[in-house]
Write an enzyme that holds these catalytic residues in place. Sequence first.
Site, short mmCIF file in Angstrom:
data_model
loop_
_atom_site.label_atom_id
_atom_site.label_comp_id
_atom_site.label_asym_id
_atom_site.label_seq_id
_atom_site.Cartn_x
_atom_site.Cartn_y
_atom_site.Cartn_z
N GLY A 196 40.84 41.03 40.70
CA GLY A 196 40.84 41.69 39.39
C GLY A 196 41.99 42.65 39.26
N ASN A 197 41.89 43.57 38.30
CA ASN A 197 42.94 44.56 38.11
C ASN A 197 42.31 45.87 37.64
OD1 ASN A 197 42.72 44.44 35.13
ND2 ASN A 197 43.61 42.40 35.40
#
Length: 412
Positions: free
Chosen positions: A216-217
């Site tokens: 993810g981020n």
Amino acid sequence: MAHMNEATSAPKNVVIGVSGGIAAYKACHLVRDFKEHGDNVRVIPTESALSFVGAATFEALSGNPVDTGVFKRVDEVQHVRLGQEADLIVVAPATADLMARVAAGRADDLLAATILVATCPVVLAPAMHTEMWHNLATQHNVEVLRSRGITVLEPAHGRLTGKDTGAGRLPDPEAIAQLARTVLATGPMKQTLAGTRVLISAGGTQENIDPVRFIGNRSSGKQGFALGDIAAQRGAQVTIVAGATAELSVPSGAEVVRVQSTREMKDAMDERAAGADIIVMAAAVADYRPESEATTKLKKGKSDDALSVVRLTENPDILKGLVEKRDAGETHATIVGFAAETDNELENGRAKLKRKGADLLMLNSVAGGNVFGQSTNRGWLLSASGEELEIEDGTKHEVAARIWNAIEKLRA
């Protein structure tokens, strides 16, 4: 991140009006929000409001005296002075009766007189039963007030007094404060997007490695939700396709569609693209995903464990796909993209805009922990025609307002 825009960061003289509705208790949180921001707050309730929250509470929270009538502290001529000295007036809740009196130009109590004198921005946050909000008299008064430059916020949808549910709920105090400061920085919110269907993606996408791990981020979704909030307050019909986000208030009247992966977001955006007039891809989409997702938790420390080498495959390009749909006549929407860069920002942003084919691109520098998860933003807005507009530092709501100004200008 640079210092906040001086228009909203410097201490202000804020008048918080409170009229007689059950939501008056929420004004206490609003007072505290502005006080913690460093502002000088003066609370002016109506007599009816004091039936819900006592004057002593507002005096303790604001640190200033509380009066309701024009014949109090006559030697100070406060029914004139308070309006003249105010930098911002926020009324929450604003009942149907209060709005009717302000629309008629009444000055029969201290709050109405203060609003009548004021030349500063005025923000009214309505709260009432759904039938009252939709009544033709109330809607006429709202139109009159907006035509005079007063910002009348769209009420939230949700539980009202008793068992009723619908439009008319007072927005969260934090949301009211954010919107009020945005009005102070960027001007009154007009219904410039009325009748417009807006589709926004927000937050980050997550690609599962196994049942407990993902790629993810750091995106919080704050900017996407702020874009939805401002669009809704300008009269748009808003749908937000949200990936992983922080705990954020849903914009008034907006539909939120929850997704997790990039492919789920693509499907949701594609499904709704044909009905949109404006599409804003504010989400931070994962460019790659694992080739395969394990059905059980992968263990570390084993030589043959797939966790030591995660093979990736490229995700679909949602923004480019939406542009292709528009070029094929499947949507007529104006399309806006976002780009997050850590170096050579303008050079990389210009190249991305050309590669994607969007009408506008909001370019952020995310070096040093900027933007992602923060309450402020800044950057550059690049257009396909070659124009470049620097978006000065401000809250994400302020930045959203400036982005919408540019989108509306482009569409005009």
